[in-house]
Design an enzyme around this catalytic site. Sequence first.
Site, PDB file in Angstrom:
ATOM      1  N   LYS A 163       0.825  -1.209   0.000  1.00 36.15           N
ATOM      2  CA  LYS A 163       0.000   0.000   0.000  1.00 36.15           C
ATOM      3  C   LYS A 163       0.859   1.258   0.000  1.00 36.15           C
ATOM      4  CE  LYS A 163      -1.510  -1.267   3.976  1.00 36.15           C
ATOM      5  NZ  LYS A 163      -2.181  -1.574   5.258  1.00 36.15           N
ATOM      6  N   THR A 198      -5.840   9.741   8.858  1.00 39.81           N
ATOM      7  CA  THR A 198      -5.470   8.444   8.286  1.00 39.81           C
ATOM      8  C   THR A 198      -5.473   7.330   9.336  1.00 39.81           C
ATOM      9  OG1 THR A 198      -3.146   9.026   8.662  1.00 39.81           O
ATOM     10  CG2 THR A 198      -4.032   9.429   6.453  1.00 39.81           C
ATOM     11  N   GLY A 202      -5.311   1.396   7.318  1.00 34.88           N
ATOM     12  CA  GLY A 202      -4.819   0.052   6.998  1.00 34.88           C
ATOM     13  C   GLY A 202      -5.787  -1.027   7.462  1.00 34.88           C
ATOM     14  N   CYS A 203      -6.294  -0.858   8.679  1.00 39.00           N
ATOM     15  CA  CYS A 203      -7.254  -1.835   9.228  1.00 39.00           C
ATOM     16  C   CYS A 203      -8.509  -1.872   8.358  1.00 39.00           C
ATOM     17  CB  CYS A 203      -7.684  -1.445  10.642  1.00 39.00           C
ATOM     18  SG  CYS A 203      -6.315  -1.209  11.766  1.00 39.00           S
TER      19      CYS A 203
HETATM   20  O1  PXL Z   1      -3.631   0.485  12.066  1.00 37.32           O
HETATM   21  C1  PXL Z   1      -2.951  -0.452  12.813  1.00 37.32           C
HETATM   22  C2  PXL Z   1      -3.654  -0.808  14.087  1.00 37.32           C
HETATM   23  C3  PXL Z   1      -4.068  -2.092  14.280  1.00 37.32           C
HETATM   24  N1  PXL Z   1      -4.668  -2.502  15.418  1.00 37.32           N
HETATM   25  C4  PXL Z   1      -4.894  -1.662  16.411  1.00 37.32           C
HETATM   26  C5  PXL Z   1      -4.513  -0.355  16.279  1.00 37.32           C
HETATM   27  C6  PXL Z   1      -3.875   0.095  15.102  1.00 37.32           C
HETATM   28  C7  PXL Z   1      -3.469   1.487  14.964  1.00 37.32           C
HETATM   29  O2  PXL Z   1      -3.652   2.332  15.781  1.00 37.32           O
HETATM   30  O3  PXL Z   1      -4.757   0.473  17.290  1.00 37.32           O
HETATM   31  C8  PXL Z   1      -5.559  -2.134  17.652  1.00 37.32           C
END
Ligand code: PXL
Length: 257
Positions: A163, A198, A202-203
């Site tokens: 990404k 942002t 990703g999640c």
């Molecule tokens: O974006 C990655 C991520 C994954 N999991 C948890 C997060 C974060 C980013 O803050 O808090 C629990």
Amino acid sequence: MKVVLTIAGSDSSGGAGIQADLKTFEAFGVFGTSALTVLTAQNTQGVRDVLPVSAEFLKAQLEAIQDDFEISAIKIGMLYSNEIIDVVREFIKDLKTPVVFDPVFISKAGSKLLNDDAIENMKSILPYATVATPNLFEAKGMFDYEAGRDNKVITSPCAVVVKNHIVQTSIHKKSLDILMISGKKFNFISPYVNTENTHGTGCSFSSAIAANLALGKSLQESVEISKKFIHNAIVNAPHIGHGKGPIAHKIGAGLCQ
Ligand code: PXL
């Protein structure tokens, strides 16, 4: 209704982790279930504390869901420790369900979300995943990939989407995601948005891919929809918090359906 499962950490600020995954699933019309790996105490400015769930309790959550539902796709997020990685690998090992693996190393605010001694073990999830979704930093750690260094196509037991390559044309900046599968590359481009909002992109991207795979879309279609979803969700972000703000899941998904 299709049921999907996220195996990930809790983000108390609601923008990333399990909370982002469930909002994304809801926005795409699939039913989200969750198994928590860790709890985090955090806000848009950073992670203050992490409390891992025990291996036994993670297993109990996974078994409870598996015993009751037919799961159409799985998203894997923050795993944090070797112990948790081992439980998750054992759970997905013999499943036929599509698995989207987001190899989380650090948060957008720069907080560490994976123990240093667990990086190598993260690679043991790859043979059981359909696709992995690293950002450039994670792609370097997992696959020794560097944007622009070469035209390398990552070889991995699963497909990989790297990404957030930033591409500067003569007029515009663009955000490029590259899907690499069986030695081939497919590009997915959206306009670059200069924003602080942002947190959890990703999640949310990886859960959108899982939701769309559960709905029967191909991997390429799922990546294309998910890229548009993230762009729309960033553009419509609610502007809350004092750090890296969250995105607008429901509006984002609504605009790309
Ligand atoms: O974006 C990655 C991520 C994954 N999991 C948890 C997060 C974060 C980013 O803050 O808090 C629990």
